[in-house]
Design a protein around this motif. Structure first.
Motif, short mmCIF file in Angstrom:
data_model
loop_
_atom_site.label_atom_id
_atom_site.label_comp_id
_atom_site.label_asym_id
_atom_site.label_seq_id
_atom_site.Cartn_x
_atom_site.Cartn_y
_atom_site.Cartn_z
N PRO A 99 0.82 -1.22 0.00
CA PRO A 99 0.00 0.00 0.00
C PRO A 99 0.86 1.27 0.00
O PRO A 99 2.01 1.25 0.42
CB PRO A 99 -0.80 -0.13 1.31
CG PRO A 99 0.06 -0.98 2.18
CD PRO A 99 0.78 -1.92 1.27
N GLY A 100 0.26 2.34 -0.49
CA GLY A 100 0.86 3.66 -0.38
C GLY A 100 2.15 3.84 -1.15
O GLY A 100 2.38 3.26 -2.21
N ASP A 101 3.01 4.68 -0.58
CA ASP A 101 4.26 5.06 -1.24
C ASP A 101 5.23 3.90 -1.43
O ASP A 101 6.09 3.96 -2.31
CB ASP A 101 4.96 6.17 -0.45
CG ASP A 101 4.20 7.49 -0.50
OD1 ASP A 101 3.34 7.65 -1.40
OD2 ASP A 101 4.46 8.36 0.36
N LEU A 102 5.11 2.88 -0.63
CA LEU A 102 6.02 1.74 -0.75
C LEU A 102 5.92 1.12 -2.14
O LEU A 102 6.93 0.70 -2.71
CB LEU A 102 5.72 0.71 0.34
CG LEU A 102 6.76 -0.36 0.60
CD1 LEU A 102 8.14 0.25 0.84
CD2 LEU A 102 6.35 -1.20 1.80
N ALA A 103 4.74 1.10 -2.73
CA ALA A 103 4.55 0.54 -4.07
C ALA A 103 5.34 1.32 -5.12
O ALA A 103 5.80 0.76 -6.11
CB ALA A 103 3.07 0.51 -4.43
N LEU A 104 5.51 2.61 -4.90
CA LEU A 104 6.24 3.44 -5.87
C LEU A 104 7.70 3.02 -5.99
O LEU A 104 8.31 3.20 -7.04
CB LEU A 104 6.16 4.92 -5.48
CG LEU A 104 4.77 5.55 -5.52
CD1 LEU A 104 4.82 6.96 -4.98
CD2 LEU A 104 4.21 5.50 -6.92
N LEU A 105 8.26 2.45 -4.92
CA LEU A 105 9.66 2.04 -4.97
C LEU A 105 9.91 0.90 -5.96
O LEU A 105 11.03 0.66 -6.37
CB LEU A 105 10.14 1.63 -3.57
CG LEU A 105 10.30 2.79 -2.60
CD1 LEU A 105 10.67 2.26 -1.21
CD2 LEU A 105 11.33 3.79 -3.08
N SER A 106 8.85 0.21 -6.35
CA SER A 106 9.02 -0.89 -7.31
C SER A 106 9.52 -0.38 -8.66
O SER A 106 10.07 -1.14 -9.44
CB SER A 106 7.71 -1.65 -7.50
OG SER A 106 6.76 -0.86 -8.20
N THR A 107 9.37 0.91 -8.91
CA THR A 107 9.82 1.49 -10.18
C THR A 107 11.18 2.19 -10.04
O THR A 107 11.66 2.77 -11.01
CB THR A 107 8.79 2.49 -10.72
OG1 THR A 107 8.65 3.56 -9.78
CG2 THR A 107 7.44 1.80 -10.95
N ALA A 108 11.76 2.15 -8.86
CA ALA A 108 13.06 2.81 -8.64
C ALA A 108 14.12 2.18 -9.54
O ALA A 108 14.20 0.95 -9.65
CB ALA A 108 13.48 2.70 -7.18
#
Length: 183
Positions: free
Chosen positions: A167-176
């Protein structure tokens, strides 16, 4: 700190240790004495037939040995996807769908009662308090695992998939990007 047994450790993008960079570790045991787990997303370019030929036909895709971690690289640990209400002989259930396999058991006896099977060379281990300190220092995200994580047919993509479902911002790290300086 809450025990991590049965949960996943997902390496944060800042974790640069070669053994764990962008890795996903399933924690098999976490107590006051330390922790033990296996890296789920490091298949080796070695068939199990090179070490345990009797087990090769029963392995989940990709049918390779996995680098379970930097500790005890001369040992092999096996995990199985099992039905907790119908655990086959030779398997010790850890939780709902996960068990540790006795590699001295006949493979045919075990394989008939499991949905998935993986062999790990070595394991990841932490001394008392070490894992807690690494989590507190921001080296790992501790997240819930899903039954298929340990037996994914695409283990190399596991790090991104596990982060993406958070959930949340943690999912965004998958595109780092792998190298954040390239961003």
């Amino acid at each position: 700190m809450e025990a991590c047994t049965g949960r996943l450790l997902v390496a944060t993008p800042g974790l640069r240790d070669g053994s764990f960079r962008r890795s996903v570790v399933l924690v098999l045991e976490h107590t006051a004495d330390g922790a033990l787990g296996v890296v789920l997303d490091r298949p080796l370019d070695v068939d199990a037939s090179a070490v345990l030929p009797r087990w090769q036909p029963h392995l989940s895709a990709p049918g390779r040995l996995f680098n379970g971690g930097p500790v005890a690289r001369d040992s092999v640990l096996a995990l199985a996807d099992v039905d907790r209400d119908d655990v086959p002989p030779g398997v010790q259930a850890l939780e709902t769908r996960l068990g540790v396999v006795d590699l001295d058991a006949p493979p045919e006896l075990v394989a008939g009662g499991v949905r998935g099977l993986r062999l790990f060379v070595g394991y990841a281990g932490w001394a008392a308090g070490q894992l807690d300190a690494e989590v507190e220092a921001g080296g790992w995200f501790v997240v819930d695992h899903e039954p298929g994580d340990a037996f994914s047919a695409d283990p190399r993509g596991l790090w991104r998939r596990v982060l993406r479902r958070q959930p949340g911002d943690l999912a965004l790290l998958s595109t780092a990007p792998d190298d954040v300086s390239m961003n």
